[in-house]
Design a protein around this motif. Structure first.
Motif, PDB file in Angstrom:
ATOM      1  N   ARG A  14       0.821  -1.206   0.000  1.00 19.74           N
ATOM      2  CA  ARG A  14       0.000   0.000   0.000  1.00 19.74           C
ATOM      3  C   ARG A  14       0.854   1.255   0.000  1.00 19.74           C
ATOM      4  O   ARG A  14       1.920   1.303   0.598  1.00 19.74           O
ATOM      5  N   THR A 310     -11.178   3.343  11.215  1.00 17.49           N
ATOM      6  CA  THR A 310     -10.079   2.501  10.757  1.00 17.49           C
ATOM      7  C   THR A 310      -9.223   2.005  11.917  1.00 17.49           C
ATOM      8  O   THR A 310      -9.052   2.693  12.922  1.00 17.49           O
ATOM      9  N   GLN A 368     -13.840  -5.185   0.883  1.00 13.99           N
ATOM     10  CA  GLN A 368     -12.747  -4.210   1.014  1.00 13.99           C
ATOM     11  C   GLN A 368     -13.288  -2.805   1.218  1.00 13.99           C
ATOM     12  O   GLN A 368     -12.719  -2.013   1.981  1.00 13.99           O
ATOM     13  N   LEU A 371     -14.025  -1.855   4.695  1.00  9.90           N
ATOM     14  CA  LEU A 371     -12.839  -1.577   5.515  1.00  9.90           C
ATOM     15  C   LEU A 371     -12.255  -0.201   5.235  1.00  9.90           C
ATOM     16  O   LEU A 371     -11.337   0.235   5.927  1.00  9.90           O
ATOM     17  N   ASP A 373     -10.733   0.287   2.412  1.00 10.65           N
ATOM     18  CA  ASP A 373      -9.584  -0.016   1.564  1.00 10.65           C
ATOM     19  C   ASP A 373      -9.976   0.052   0.093  1.00 10.65           C
ATOM     20  O   ASP A 373     -11.160   0.040  -0.253  1.00 10.65           O
ATOM     21  N   LEU A 379      -7.530  -9.954  -2.327  1.00 14.04           N
ATOM     22  CA  LEU A 379      -7.326  -9.881  -0.889  1.00 14.04           C
ATOM     23  C   LEU A 379      -5.853  -9.915  -0.513  1.00 14.04           C
ATOM     24  O   LEU A 379      -5.105 -10.790  -0.968  1.00 14.04           O
ATOM     25  N   GLU A 380      -5.464  -8.963   0.330  1.00 15.00           N
ATOM     26  CA  GLU A 380      -4.156  -9.012   0.953  1.00 15.00           C
ATOM     27  C   GLU A 380      -4.259  -9.898   2.190  1.00 15.00           C
ATOM     28  O   GLU A 380      -5.354 -10.129   2.718  1.00 15.00           O
ATOM     29  N   GLN A 383      -6.344  -8.593   5.005  1.00 13.17           N
ATOM     30  CA  GLN A 383      -7.759  -8.556   4.674  1.00 13.17           C
ATOM     31  C   GLN A 383      -8.400  -9.934   4.785  1.00 13.17           C
ATOM     32  O   GLN A 383      -9.564 -10.053   5.168  1.00 13.17           O
ATOM     33  N   ARG A 386      -9.038 -10.338   8.444  1.00 13.49           N
ATOM     34  CA  ARG A 386     -10.185  -9.512   8.844  1.00 13.49           C
ATOM     35  C   ARG A 386     -11.505 -10.119   8.375  1.00 13.49           C
ATOM     36  O   ARG A 386     -12.512 -10.074   9.087  1.00 13.49           O
ATOM     37  N   LEU A 387     -11.503 -10.694   7.180  1.00 12.15           N
ATOM     38  CA  LEU A 387     -12.718 -11.311   6.644  1.00 12.15           C
ATOM     39  C   LEU A 387     -13.169 -12.466   7.532  1.00 12.15           C
ATOM     40  O   LEU A 387     -14.347 -12.562   7.920  1.00 12.15           O
TER      41      LEU A 387
END
Length: 493
Positions: A14, A310, A368, A371, A373, A379-380, A383, A386-387
């Protein structure tokens, strides 16, 4: 969880928050030299030239990671604005940032400067005043949420954050014990009594500043209003020396050079207390080994703006190492399950493939966006975590079991068998067969933090078999074969 070979890989790293905002605004990254770390003035620039949403993200990053006093005050003002057209209003979040501003260690950067003192004192007083107002306006659940958010944010600041958590929870660290006892507080006072005495003067000055500022709210109208509302404390953070010890132990376990000094003073006082002092001390030391923040991730909030709160937690080495194996260890089926449970895709499991298709790309992009993002459909590793965490928190038994395995194996999250047992239990409560089996494995092996109990293990194995689970090559069982069993305890065979 078997293999994650077919899960889409993360893309390029990022860019900074301000850089991403410039791209979204159609501006060139080369048109502005981006700061290595955002501060308050970067947020002001973003608010004037891009959007308030971008500015809030920058102020959150600066306040969260740098304990920037001005950014903390600004966030409190934004979330606490009670005008009807404030899309960002959130009393819980407002309290969090006003409180963090009032305990910020960065205040001392300016209070000795006569040119800055007036601004700092006015902001500090407003932070205290708004906290008291919000204490009366929030209900008990909201006050608990505010406390948990404060603990989460400070825990994200590493060992320094845990030191601060210990300080704000302690009732016994309010006297300059080393100075009062003639300097018997380690070797430093004897090596340099003049320097130590000068620092003691600084301490007394700072303590006097805070005590005088808080006195207005510990007595008089503010205290009377709290009594009428049945609120016994002036803050959502209730002092507890047992809890303070936990945080100091965590900092000490992380290697903070000052933690041992705090422990030496506070632990001796707690142990000297009558009745349960020694037990409180021992339990705090044990709890520190397996302590976990109040949240898997920071609550995103539900402000009218739709802009999420965030999570600006920085990644330590252990977390980075855990995230590095996510691509290879989390099967795409687990991603599909979480997307389906969260209502981001309606594709039934019978039609799931081994890799992402157009439907999954769209579903991932929608997630995303929640979030805050870039919704690129890829997906990183963070992420992915988080999912699965989101689906687990909202009650998906399959994702709860997956998250338990992740904690048991250190995939995407720090290895923590106690936390693994928590999520297996949540899933097992819904009679999810694999989770019941995993609980049996934990209690059979008794890894770090789990008391070995073969009787309980057999009960879970039986329950998993009744629920239809037929283990063949269980990865968790294989992993725990190498884990050190906990100590044998009386009553456990």
């Amino acid at each position: 969880m078997q293999s994650g070979e077919n899960r889409p890989k993360g893309h390029s790293p990022r860019v900074t928050v301000l850089g991403a905002a410039l791209v979204a605004a159609g501006l060139s990254l080369g048109s502005l030299a981006l700061p290595a770390a955002a501060d308050y003035t970067d947020g002001v620039i973003a608010a004037n030239k891009i959007s308030l949403e971008t500015a809030i993200r920058i102020w959150r990053k600066s306040a969260w990671q740098e304990d920037d006093f001005l950014s903390e005050i600004k966030l409190g003002d934004i979330y606490g604005d009670e005008r009807g057209d404030n899309r960002f209003g959130d009393p819980v979040e407002a309290y969090v940032w006003y409180y963090l501003a009032s305990v910020s260690t960065r205040i001392e950067d300016h209070i000795g400067d006569p040119n800055a003192r007036r601004v700092i004192s006015n902001d500090f007083h407003r932070a205290l005043n708004e906290q008291q107002k919000l204490m009366l306006l929030m209900n008990a659940d909201q006050r608990e949420q505010a406390r948990n958010r404060i603990v989460y944010i400070l825990s994200c600041r590493g060992a320094d954050g845990y030191i601060r958590l210990g300080q704000i929870h302690s009732t016994l660290l309010t006297q300059d014990e080393g100075w009062r006892q003639g300097g018997d507080y380690g070797e430093a006072p004897n090596d340099s009594p003049m320097t130590y005495g000068g620092l003691s003067g600084v301490w007394h000055s700072q303590r006097d500043f805070r005590d005088r500022a808080l006195h207005e709210y510990d007595t008089g109208d503010a205290a009377n209003a709290r009594r009428m509302m049945g609120i016994s404390n002036s803050s959502v953070v209730v002092p507890s020396d047992g809890e303070a010890l936990v945080y100091f132990h965590i900092a000490d376990n992380m290697g903070h050079p000052l933690a041992r000094e705090y422990l030496r003073s506070l632990d001796a006082s707690v142990r000297a207390a009558k009745w349960l002092g020694p037990r409180i001390s021992q339990e705090a030391q044990e709890k520190a080994k397996y302590w976990f923040p109040p949240y898997e991730f920071y609550p995103m909030g539900d402000a009218a703006s739709g802009v999420p709160h965030t999570d600006e937690c920085t990644m330590g080495i252990d977390r980075q190492r855990a995230l590095s194996v996510v691509d290879a260890a989390v099967p795409f089926h687990d991603v599909q399950q979480a997307l389906w449970f969260l209502g981001l895709t309606s594709v039934p499991s019978s039609r799931w493939g081994n890799g992402p298709g157009q439907i999954e790309f769209k579903a991932i992009a929608r997630f995303q966006a929640t979030l805050g993002d870039a919704p690129n459909g890829h997906l990183e590793p963070l992420q992915v975590v988080r999912l699965i965490q989101t689906a687990a928190i909202r009650g998906d038994a399959s994702s709860q079991n997956t998250l338990g395995v992740m904690y048991a194996k250190g995939i995407g999250v720090p290895l923590n068998y106690v936390r693994a047992a928590y999520w297996f239990s949540k899933s097992g409560d819904q009679r999810y067969a694999a989770a019941l089996y995993h609980l049996g494995v934990l209690y059979k092996k008794g890894p770090d933090g789990i008391r070995q109990d073969l009787s309980k293990a057999n009960d879970y194995f039986t329950a998993s078999a009744i629920a239809g689970f037929r283990p063949t090559m269980n990865q968790l069982s294989e992993l725990l074969d190498n884990a050190d069993a906990g100590p044998h305890r009386e009553g456990h065979h």
